[in-house]
Enzyme design. Sequence first.
Site, PDB file in Angstrom:
ATOM      1  N   ALA A  63       0.825  -1.213   0.000  1.00 51.08           N
ATOM      2  CA  ALA A  63       0.000   0.000   0.000  1.00 51.08           C
ATOM      3  C   ALA A  63       0.854   1.255   0.000  1.00 51.08           C
ATOM      4  O   ALA A  63       0.575   2.211  -0.732  1.00 51.08           O
ATOM      5  CB  ALA A  63      -0.940  -0.007   1.206  1.00 51.08           C
ATOM      6  N   GLU A  82      10.601   4.030   6.423  1.00 54.05           N
ATOM      7  CA  GLU A  82      10.553   2.637   6.860  1.00 54.05           C
ATOM      8  C   GLU A  82      11.463   2.455   8.071  1.00 54.05           C
ATOM      9  O   GLU A  82      12.640   2.783   8.014  1.00 54.05           O
ATOM     10  CB  GLU A  82      10.995   1.709   5.731  1.00 54.05           C
ATOM     11  CG  GLU A  82      11.265   0.269   6.126  1.00 54.05           C
ATOM     12  CD  GLU A  82      10.079  -0.405   6.774  1.00 54.05           C
ATOM     13  OE1 GLU A  82      10.239  -0.924   7.903  1.00 54.05           O
ATOM     14  OE2 GLU A  82       8.989  -0.404   6.153  1.00 54.05           O
ATOM     15  N   ASN A  90       5.753  -6.559   5.828  1.00 53.08           N
ATOM     16  CA  ASN A  90       5.213  -7.907   5.692  1.00 53.08           C
ATOM     17  C   ASN A  90       4.918  -8.257   4.243  1.00 53.08           C
ATOM     18  O   ASN A  90       4.853  -9.433   3.876  1.00 53.08           O
ATOM     19  CB  ASN A  90       3.911  -8.042   6.499  1.00 53.08           C
ATOM     20  CG  ASN A  90       4.163  -8.235   7.972  1.00 53.08           C
ATOM     21  OD1 ASN A  90       5.133  -8.862   8.363  1.00 53.08           O
ATOM     22  ND2 ASN A  90       3.296  -7.681   8.786  1.00 53.08           N
ATOM     23  N   GLY A  95       2.280 -14.299   0.958  1.00 52.55           N
ATOM     24  CA  GLY A  95       2.191 -15.567   0.234  1.00 52.55           C
ATOM     25  C   GLY A  95       2.059 -15.435  -1.271  1.00 52.55           C
ATOM     26  O   GLY A  95       2.147 -16.427  -1.993  1.00 52.55           O
ATOM     27  N   GLY A  96       1.821 -14.216  -1.763  1.00 50.69           N
ATOM     28  CA  GLY A  96       1.902 -13.988  -3.203  1.00 50.69           C
ATOM     29  C   GLY A  96       0.701 -14.402  -4.017  1.00 50.69           C
ATOM     30  O   GLY A  96       0.849 -14.908  -5.130  1.00 50.69           O
ATOM     31  N   ARG A 344     -10.407 -18.676   6.854  1.00 52.19           N
ATOM     32  CA  ARG A 344      -9.268 -18.933   7.750  1.00 52.19           C
ATOM     33  C   ARG A 344      -9.675 -19.075   9.209  1.00 52.19           C
ATOM     34  O   ARG A 344      -9.109 -19.903   9.940  1.00 52.19           O
ATOM     35  CB  ARG A 344      -8.238 -17.808   7.582  1.00 52.19           C
ATOM     36  CG  ARG A 344      -7.546 -17.856   6.239  1.00 52.19           C
ATOM     37  CD  ARG A 344      -6.650 -16.664   6.013  1.00 52.19           C
ATOM     38  NE  ARG A 344      -5.893 -16.817   4.766  1.00 52.19           N
ATOM     39  CZ  ARG A 344      -5.019 -15.920   4.318  1.00 52.19           C
ATOM     40  NH1 ARG A 344      -4.801 -14.795   4.980  1.00 52.19           N
ATOM     41  NH2 ARG A 344      -4.357 -16.147   3.185  1.00 52.19           N
ATOM     42  N   GLU A 485      -3.037  -2.590   5.779  1.00 61.18           N
ATOM     43  CA  GLU A 485      -3.338  -3.223   7.053  1.00 61.18           C
ATOM     44  C   GLU A 485      -3.393  -2.238   8.214  1.00 61.18           C
ATOM     45  O   GLU A 485      -3.836  -2.603   9.304  1.00 61.18           O
ATOM     46  CB  GLU A 485      -2.313  -4.333   7.359  1.00 61.18           C
ATOM     47  CG  GLU A 485      -2.769  -5.289   8.445  1.00 61.18           C
ATOM     48  CD  GLU A 485      -1.742  -6.361   8.784  1.00 61.18           C
ATOM     49  OE1 GLU A 485      -1.955  -7.096   9.761  1.00 61.18           O
ATOM     50  OE2 GLU A 485      -0.727  -6.467   8.062  1.00 61.18           O
ATOM     51  N   ILE A 501      -3.674  -8.054  -0.938  1.00 59.12           N
ATOM     52  CA  ILE A 501      -2.993  -7.336  -2.027  1.00 59.12           C
ATOM     53  C   ILE A 501      -3.986  -6.429  -2.748  1.00 59.12           C
ATOM     54  O   ILE A 501      -3.677  -5.269  -3.056  1.00 59.12           O
ATOM     55  CB  ILE A 501      -2.350  -8.327  -3.009  1.00 59.12           C
ATOM     56  CG1 ILE A 501      -1.178  -9.057  -2.331  1.00 59.12           C
ATOM     57  CG2 ILE A 501      -1.857  -7.602  -4.260  1.00 59.12           C
ATOM     58  CD1 ILE A 501      -0.481 -10.073  -3.213  1.00 59.12           C
TER      59      ILE A 501
END
Length: 522
Positions: A63, A82, A90, A95-96, A344, A485, A501
Amino acid sequence: MSEKKTGLTRRGFLGTSGAAILGGAVLSQGVLNAAPGKATDQDALPRKWDETFDVVVVGSGFAALAAAIEAKKAGSSVAVLEKMKTAGGNSIINGGIFAVAGSPLQAKMGIKDSPELMAQDMIKAGLGLNHPDLVKLICEKSVEAFDWTVNELGMKFQEGEMVQEGGHTVQRSIKLPNSSGAGLVLPELAKLKSLGVEPRTQTLVTKIYRDKDGRVKGVQVREGYAFPKADSGKVKNIKARRAVVLAHGGFSQDVAYRMIQDPKLTAKFESTNQPGATSEMWREASRIGCNLIQGDWIQVGPWASPDEKGFGLAPHFAQEAAAMYGLWLNAKTGKRFVDELANRKVRADAIMMLMNKGENCIAFADSYGVSRLTKGIMDKLIQRGVVKKYDTLEDVASAYSMPLDAFKETIAKYNKNIREGVRDDVKNSVTLPKEVKPVETAPYYVSRLLPKVHHCMGGIYTNTAAQAMDVSTDKPIPSLYAAGESTGGVHGAVRLGSCAITDCIVMGRVAGQNAAKEKPWG
């Protein structure tokens, strides 16, 4: 900028009873609760700014980088801050997989999908706590976000195969290059560098300056910060002439703070997150008057393994091979215990319930299921000992002390249903991938399952313009935006896998575009 009317109704767009339900504001311990929009001695602007930029972006994940790219393209000078030694947060270990409703890849595979269907899936999993206008925006712009990664970043995606994450009713999750978040972060970083901007690493934001007029005007940082030493680095003040964008991520590694939100998530639970996923900016956002919502909805990933640290690679096997094309089993009984393609939370809760009784769970797939994984991943999993390989079902049962007859009966029943096209009595909440076959091709593969703290669904409440909302007025805080997030309201009680994403790219771009339009001050 005001929030535009979406025209979304329960009947017209979602066909669900999900409503825009606000959670309670997150409490911050030991932090000054200044009246929102009112300056205090602590908040007073510095007499001198050390540096000035049009837009200051906090964070360097999906983001944040999307916001920075859009703000820079719009003509603003941009600083990306950063706190860790390397950029990516993260996102770089994500996990892509990327949820896109109605993508060109789906069309080629004959998969029918729509933004409305994706929104229904998200709100069903989110228990109606999702804010419908945000969900609508993200789902409707998912294809645009995908096109942006292709056209703006030059990304190439794997064709002919998609992931069906738990809770999605169809296959809509596209694999990133190398099945890793790095496959998107690195192109974002490259694009940003081509525009003349590189993240400033080891730069911890310690304060957001909100002036007497209510406007956010800059940040205080520690440059040269060495995580986690709070007093390290040199204090500097950075002026934001137009806006500040908060894209600092979640707090899954901050055990004390996450236990304030959910006391069950003690230190015994590992996290999939990088070490810097802590609460400093959550506390600071709360202090200056941001409305933080739904902070106690914290996702635990069900597909992780106790045999590796952090996120690792086990989720690829447990989800993309075993959940889609195999089975999840209770090792004590040799039987299935959950819908492998449920969301999940359903799966993590089921595993933890069995663990509390001293029972262990495994993910099981055959050679066909494993063949669906991205090339090279299984070799690494086998080498690391995270996934074990067995020649026979007898070997599997022996290795995990499973009753052999019950184990074989479970597989036989599952295979019979697959052959006959009968809706399975356990895996029944979604449409199975059409490529599913009976599980019968040796050798067989197993990973142990151990849920790990994964994602914070709550965060700063924003409108569809990505403006951060004031807790006391429910109006936008001038010149403050948020995405990813660090925000709440999009995912509700449960984030569906691969929607992160989509959320980050859509809202990151919106935040960057709108931040660059703010009228400069000073």
